[in-house]
Design an enzyme around this catalytic site. Sequence first.
Site, mmCIF file in Angstrom:
data_model
loop_
_atom_site.group_PDB
_atom_site.id
_atom_site.type_symbol
_atom_site.label_atom_id
_atom_site.label_comp_id
_atom_site.label_asym_id
_atom_site.label_seq_id
_atom_site.Cartn_x
_atom_site.Cartn_y
_atom_site.Cartn_z
ATOM 1 N N GLU A 121 0.843 -1.203 0.000
ATOM 2 C CA GLU A 121 0.000 0.000 0.000
ATOM 3 C C GLU A 121 0.882 1.260 0.000
ATOM 4 O OE1 GLU A 121 -3.329 -0.268 2.774
ATOM 5 O OE2 GLU A 121 -4.166 -1.891 1.579
ATOM 6 N N GLU A 131 -4.677 -8.722 -0.997
ATOM 7 C CA GLU A 131 -5.520 -8.501 0.190
ATOM 8 C C GLU A 131 -6.943 -8.334 -0.296
ATOM 9 O OE1 GLU A 131 -4.454 -5.487 3.086
ATOM 10 O OE2 GLU A 131 -2.317 -5.932 2.825
#
Length: 515
Positions: free
Chosen positions: A194, A317
């Site tokens: 991220e 994810e």
Amino acid sequence: MKRNLIIGAALFFTGLLANAQTTITLKDKSSEGQIIPKEIYGQFSEHLGSCIYGGLWVGPESDIPNQDGYRLDVLNALKELKVPVMRWPGGCFADDYHWRDGVGPQEQRTKISNNNWGGTLEDNSFGTHEFLNLCEILGCEPYISGNVGSGTPAEMAQWVEYMTSDSNSTVADERRKNGREKPWDVKYFGVGNEAWGCGGNMTPEYYSSVFRRYATYLRDYNPNHGLYKIASGASDTNYKWTQTCMDAIGKHMQAIAVHYYTCQGWDGSKGSATSFTPQEYYWCLKKAIDIEPCVKRHIAIMDAVDPKGRIDLLVDEWGTWFDEEPGSTPGHLYQQNTMRDAMVAALSLNIFHKYTRRIKMTNIAQVVNVLQSMILTKGNQMVLTPTYHVYEMYKVHQDAEFIPLDLKTGEVGMDKSMVPAISATASRKDGVVNVALANPSLDRKQTVLLSWESLKSTKGVSLKNARVLTSKNVQDYNDFGQEPKVAPKAFKDFKVTKEGVEIVLPACSIVTFAL
Ligand code: AHR
């Protein structure tokens, strides 16, 4: 009482919308050798809440039965799933993680505050050796997420060397001194996580340059395969991120990994995991299946830049994200898991199977005690969640040949949250065709007529190992010290006709079988 009445009325009206009949034709003659990689069934384990400590690891001195510190009940349950790959150590934790904190004698390991997740004390007793040895016990591939956000290229490069080099370099010798003679087999390596958020708040342009720099020093030490370098990809529909990275990183990466959570919103309430209205149920399913247009668009961008399909798309994810359970530690993301989660898992896996020309791995978040877990633990107790059962029922699809299907069905849902009345997938392995069907309707059974292109006669056709996952109430979950309310049972509601197989799926159920 009032809530039940509202639910009852709502169910009545959704029932009226439901389409009762679905036909599915397996295009078994037209399948083109598209394989569903086993890595689609990947897991994710982060230093977050009790995923590692108390979930996977209790330490060798614990009273909880363990094998070298790994809880035995969890190990055995995970072995049943045939976990193909496990991502570690984060998540957001990865960009705060300095691997040397977690190697060497236990008593000398650095203690840190886990600033992403509740400020909990992290004693680093579970580190590189403990994770990689766990993967060896489970027979799964490790997927390491490196620290770009707060680490250096040298730190990351040395981690790869520490894990995978068989030379007599000082770093490889450090590993030997810490008790591991031979290098581990590590293939998957994430260059940050991220990067647009907790991994450094970067722009895609900046991250692409950073990726190229860090990746330059990640060497291939394994004689059998190169390091598979994974770029931190977009959140949901951030297509600009994918476009920029594809243009700028190109051949320096083997894959780019998007994240997609079924979450009501990042600020404020995300809703209860166990107490929800039919509207919330259908909203959740709709949000989950909206991953299909999302990955399609990411794939279209990748196709345009990389028509040969050299770079893979991963979804490293994904899963449901609700409010933490009342009474649980804030910041630990501990949530229960109902038939709604099982339905999200089935619908999502059915979608992933379709796009396995480009999607080569997914990692549901997370394996134990965090978000949409497979397993929940409390002290020495363990429960298998409804999502666990979906993974167990679907494991037959790992490395099987994908069979496209022609699905004619209606829609169910409420308000704007309409989803197909039946979701299905099929694959073939060793001459056996495995089928999974999901009926998301809260109140209507669905009759499905299943046939296949090569069908000449149904003489001798039979269904093997037919099982159903359902529960009396969609809000049912498996709790500690109680008989499981949601677990697969033998399924018998089918008959072979001249046209194919007629299957009657109960409301809110997932049925799997072999043909
Ligand atoms: O899975 C929980 C968190 O969600 C991960 O640490 C992070 O990558 C994502 O935002």
